[in-house]
Motif scaffolding. Structure first.
Motif, PDB file in Angstrom:
ATOM      1  N   GLU A 194       0.815  -1.213   0.000  1.00 43.32           N
ATOM      2  CA  GLU A 194       0.000   0.000   0.000  1.00 43.32           C
ATOM      3  C   GLU A 194       0.854   1.270   0.000  1.00 43.32           C
ATOM      4  O   GLU A 194       0.320   2.373  -0.118  1.00 43.32           O
ATOM      5  N   ARG A 195       2.151   1.119   0.151  1.00 43.25           N
ATOM      6  CA  ARG A 195       3.018   2.299   0.204  1.00 43.25           C
ATOM      7  C   ARG A 195       3.041   3.020  -1.143  1.00 43.25           C
ATOM      8  O   ARG A 195       2.893   2.407  -2.200  1.00 43.25           O
ATOM      9  N   TYR A 196       3.257   4.339  -1.059  1.00 46.72           N
ATOM     10  CA  TYR A 196       3.353   5.135  -2.281  1.00 46.72           C
ATOM     11  C   TYR A 196       4.700   4.875  -2.953  1.00 46.72           C
ATOM     12  O   TYR A 196       5.738   4.942  -2.296  1.00 46.72           O
ATOM     13  N   GLY A 234       8.015   5.636  -5.205  1.00 42.80           N
ATOM     14  CA  GLY A 234       8.809   6.828  -5.492  1.00 42.80           C
ATOM     15  C   GLY A 234      10.189   6.447  -5.965  1.00 42.80           C
ATOM     16  O   GLY A 234      10.455   5.287  -6.290  1.00 42.80           O
ATOM     17  N   ARG A 265       9.681   3.524  -1.265  1.00 42.70           N
ATOM     18  CA  ARG A 265       8.297   3.222  -0.898  1.00 42.70           C
ATOM     19  C   ARG A 265       7.972   4.033   0.354  1.00 42.70           C
ATOM     20  O   ARG A 265       8.633   3.898   1.369  1.00 42.70           O
ATOM     21  N   HIS A 266       6.920   4.853   0.270  1.00 44.25           N
ATOM     22  CA  HIS A 266       6.599   5.809   1.316  1.00 44.25           C
ATOM     23  C   HIS A 266       5.329   5.396   2.068  1.00 44.25           C
ATOM     24  O   HIS A 266       4.299   5.128   1.456  1.00 44.25           O
ATOM     25  N   SER A 325       2.096  10.438   3.227  1.00 42.96           N
ATOM     26  CA  SER A 325       2.040  11.409   2.145  1.00 42.96           C
ATOM     27  C   SER A 325       3.432  11.960   1.901  1.00 42.96           C
ATOM     28  O   SER A 325       4.107  12.410   2.836  1.00 42.96           O
ATOM     29  N   HIS A 352       2.867  12.405  -4.010  1.00 45.61           N
ATOM     30  CA  HIS A 352       1.790  11.573  -3.462  1.00 45.61           C
ATOM     31  C   HIS A 352       1.204  12.264  -2.235  1.00 45.61           C
ATOM     32  O   HIS A 352       1.540  11.947  -1.097  1.00 45.61           O
ATOM     33  N   TYR A 353       0.348  13.248  -2.499  1.00 46.23           N
ATOM     34  CA  TYR A 353      -0.238  14.020  -1.410  1.00 46.23           C
ATOM     35  C   TYR A 353      -1.559  13.397  -0.976  1.00 46.23           C
ATOM     36  O   TYR A 353      -2.474  13.235  -1.777  1.00 46.23           O
ATOM     37  N   ASP A 354      -1.634  13.046   0.288  1.00 45.93           N
ATOM     38  CA  ASP A 354      -2.851  12.483   0.865  1.00 45.93           C
ATOM     39  C   ASP A 354      -3.122  13.214   2.176  1.00 45.93           C
ATOM     40  O   ASP A 354      -2.432  12.984   3.175  1.00 45.93           O
ATOM     41  N   ASN A 375      -3.212  11.294   5.418  1.00 43.75           N
ATOM     42  CA  ASN A 375      -2.073  10.440   5.776  1.00 43.75           C
ATOM     43  C   ASN A 375      -0.792  11.268   5.864  1.00 43.75           C
ATOM     44  O   ASN A 375       0.231  10.929   5.280  1.00 43.75           O
ATOM     45  N   ASN A 385      10.218   5.806   5.145  1.00 40.69           N
ATOM     46  CA  ASN A 385      10.550   5.486   3.757  1.00 40.69           C
ATOM     47  C   ASN A 385      11.454   4.274   3.678  1.00 40.69           C
ATOM     48  O   ASN A 385      12.477   4.225   4.358  1.00 40.69           O
TER      49      ASN A 385
END
Length: 216
Positions: free
Chosen positions: A8-10, A12, A22-23, A26, A30-32, A35, A45
């Protein structure tokens, strides 16, 4: 308890340049807004650098940056004059304070994997500081008083049980292996965000390495 899985990580980084990121929070593009942080934790990270790859000099400020190497060697250089090689088992902390610039590279001939965690300090500004603890022992807590946080490192054998710190905010990150946390199976890269933790425990299903942040 809020469980977040590794997949589920963002995503990058720059794979063409040998950087895979992998973030957990946010980060960057990848602005959330839902989160942004958990307790004092702003980022967790997972970074993978190919031999010769790295992050060129870049700035940080008002952040406590804690780095944990999983495998390989991380070369760190900063504008305050520190230059070190960080290896598995070492805890590195860079207090960015009013502002600092640093370089992070894999100068070794083997791939590098590390976890980097950013925490928000209670007060902005001040002078940058740097610290490295070589080969921190199992169960030895590492304090980051500027952020009101404590890092607990556990290396568990299969079947071993460890207490989860009580706290308003506890972040549990599995570095390697599998653990059972309050009925949830967590594997490498999985994390749990626990609010008002009390009397919890984790049991290693396999040999495992776990990072746990205890925060106010």
């Amino acid at each position: 308890m809020d469980v977040r899985r590794a997949d589920e990580r963002y995503p990058g980084g720059d794979e063409a340049a040998g950087i895979v990121s992998r973030h957990a929070f946010s980060f960057g593009p990848h602005y959330d807004p839902g989160n942004l942080r958990f307790g004092a934790l702003l980022a967790c990270n997972e970074e993978r650098l190919a031999p010769g790859a790295g992050f060129d000099e870049h700035p940080h400020s008002h952040t406590e940056i804690v780095t944990w190497v999983v495998r390989g060697e991380l070369t760190h250089r900063d504008s305050a004059g520190h230059e070190t090689v960080v290896r598995a088992g070492d805890v590195q902390r860079l207090s960015a304070a009013g502002g600092v610039r640093h370089v992070e590279r894999n100068d070794a001939a083997v791939p590098l994997t590390f976890v980097q965690m950013w925490l928000a300090p209670h007060e902005p500004g001040g002078d940058p500081a740097y610290e490295i603890v070589r080969g921190i022992a199992d169960s030895t807590p590492y304090a980051v008083p500027e952020a009101g946080a404590m890092l607990h490192v556990r290396r568990l054998t299969a079947g071993e049980r460890t207490a989860v710190p009580d706290g308003a905010h506890v972040y549990v990150h599995v570095v390697r292996g599998e653990v059972d946390l309050d009925g949830e199976r967590l594997g490498p890269g999985d994390a749990a965000r626990v609010t008002d933790a009390e009397g919890m425990a984790a049991v290693a299903v396999t040999p495992a390495e776990v990072l746990m942040w205890e925060m106010a």
